[in-house]
Scaffold this active site. Structure first.
Site, mmCIF file in Angstrom:
data_model
loop_
_atom_site.group_PDB
_atom_site.id
_atom_site.type_symbol
_atom_site.label_atom_id
_atom_site.label_comp_id
_atom_site.label_asym_id
_atom_site.label_seq_id
_atom_site.Cartn_x
_atom_site.Cartn_y
_atom_site.Cartn_z
ATOM 1 N NE ARG A 57 63.145 -95.969 -48.608
ATOM 2 C CZ ARG A 57 64.265 -95.487 -49.337
ATOM 3 N NH1 ARG A 57 64.077 -94.737 -50.372
ATOM 4 N NH2 ARG A 57 64.803 -96.341 -49.636
ATOM 5 C CE1 TYR A 110 45.766 -87.475 -31.597
ATOM 6 C CE2 TYR A 110 47.826 -86.756 -32.633
ATOM 7 C CZ TYR A 110 47.332 -87.600 -31.762
ATOM 8 O OH TYR A 110 48.018 -88.872 -31.526
ATOM 9 C CG ASP A 182 44.083 -83.556 -39.368
ATOM 10 O OD1 ASP A 182 43.016 -83.794 -39.672
ATOM 11 O OD2 ASP A 182 45.029 -83.153 -38.803
ATOM 12 C CE LYS A 207 43.069 -91.272 -35.341
ATOM 13 N NZ LYS A 207 43.650 -89.256 -35.039
#
Ligand SMILES: *Cc1c(COP(=O)(O)O)cnc(C)c1O
Length: 389
Positions: A57, A110, A182, A207
């Site tokens: 992690r 978005y 973004d 994407k």
């Protein structure tokens, strides 16, 4: 389209960095691709004496490689990868804002980002205002003493509005505040926000960066070392980390980002031509069009106009819903940025969460994610779908 011109300290161009930065042959075996370090923990020689990795992690070598290549492509010093684009955005907003703080966001974004801000962060005491960021006076007018950052996409999802990063950064920096961009739609191949004054760049790597519709991921990059340390602390403390296979798949996608984007650009331009000349289409939204309100800024800020194209149907909502079911090569699906072409109806799909808000999208809108298939197959498919309306 020309390759993005920024270089690293070795003088390498974009495509060389996409393939090599962080991805040297592996030290033990010489493996040419970065291994998928499918492990949760790492052996220690003595208590606290280890290779730099102790628990996955906190850090994993496959993830490190992905973070390094993406930071290099964005031209920033530091990068952090997350389990999804929204996990990246959430971790970043936690790092930058606390109760009582205010953020200004673009009025087109978005839907999931808007939901995160309005439904998850707002109840925790963070306030927000959505502003048309093409209007810098409106941005100035929305400022409060609590405003800590401006959050924008450019081009926006799904309306393909272009915002002037340098202009917005000048306003924010005059107020001692930060700008987050973004960059999911443009990718670093077509636009590097940090070079235009953005303080932080965010991605849904799901994407174009992954590019094959087979992985979900997110990224945050910045030159701000203190912010990066906070992002690293939260990456470990909150734990929204990507697994090593996901990091590998994303890196594999990134290697071909440049060649894919060149082809997304050409295919999109061919389809824009079809849409502009079809009577079933009321308006085409694409920054590459000379008549697009953001065309001049896009020309300055981007090295190509990308593979996303939206349009308004002359026949309103019924026609918009209908056309999405009439294509054969284009698949009706959410998401974007991959090799295959997708078509969708944002008002009820990707942007349903923005209904009845300042970010609501028109119900005659159709969004295309133009893939890299043979150009004339896409042209023929879209033409027959529009003809059938
Ligand atoms: C998809 C998307 C996101 C969210 O990313 P996930 O990987 O789906 O969590 C954020 N911003 C934009 C512009 C997107 O298209």
């Amino acid at each position: 389209m020309t390759e993005a011109s920024n270089q690293n300290e070795d003088g390498w161009g974009f495509n060389t960095r996409a393939i090599h930065v962080g991805q040297e042959p592996e030290a033990v075996t010489g493996a040419v691709t970065v291994p998928i370090f499918q492990t949760s923990t790492f052996a220690q020689e003595d208590v606290g004496k280890h290779s730099g990795y102790e628990y996955a992690r906190t850090g994993n070598p496959t993830r490190t490689a992905l973070q390094d290549v993406l930071a290099s492509l964005e031209g920033v010093a530091h990068g952090r990868s997350y389990a999804s684009g929204l996990a990246a955005s959430d971790t970043l907003l936690r790092a930058m804002l606390g109760p009582g703080d205010h953020l200004i966001m673009g009025n087109d974004a978005y839907g999931g980002t808007f939901r995160l801000i309005s439904k998850v962060l707002a109840p925790m005491g963070i306030t927000w205002t959505a502003v048309d960021l093409t209007d810098l006076e409106a941005l100035e007018a929305a400022w409060t003493d609590q405003t800590k950052l401006v959050w924008l996409e450019t081009p926006t999802n799904p309306l393909l509005t272009v915002f002037d990063i340098a202009g917005i950064a000048a306003v924010a920096h005059a107020h001692d505040s930060k700008v987050v961009v973004d960059n999911t739609f443009a990718t670093p191949y077509l636009q590097q926000p940090a070079a235009h004054g953005a303080d932080v760049v965010v991605h849904s790597t799901t994407k174009y960066l992954g590019g094959h519709s087979d992985v979900v991921g997110g990224f945050v990059g910045t030159d701000d070392t203190a912010l990066d340390e906070q992002l690293g602390f939260l990456q470990n403390a909150v734990g929204a980390v990507p697994g090593p296979l996901d990091c590998y798949l994303t890196m594999r996608g990134i290697k071909t980002l440049g060649v894919r984007m060149d082809r997304h650009n050409t295919n999109a331009a061919a389809l824009v031509e079809v849409l502009q000349n079809h009577k079933a289409v009321e308006r085409v939204l694409y920054p590459g069009l000379v008549g697009h309100p953001g065309h001049e800024v896009a020309t300055r800020q981007m090295s190509g106009f990308g593979g996303m194209v939206s349009f308004l149907c002359a026949g309103g909502e019924a026609a918009a819903r209908e056309v999405t079911t009439r294509t054969n090569v284009f698949t009706l699906a959410e998401s974007l940025g991959a090799v295959e072409s997708l078509i969708e109806f944002p008002a009820a799909m990707t942007h349903a969460s923005a209904a009845d808000s300042p970010l609501e999208v028109p119900n005659s809108l159709v969004r295309l994610s133009v893939g890299i298939e043979t150009t004339h197959d896409l042209v023929d498919d879209l033409t027959q779908a529009l003809d059938s309306l």
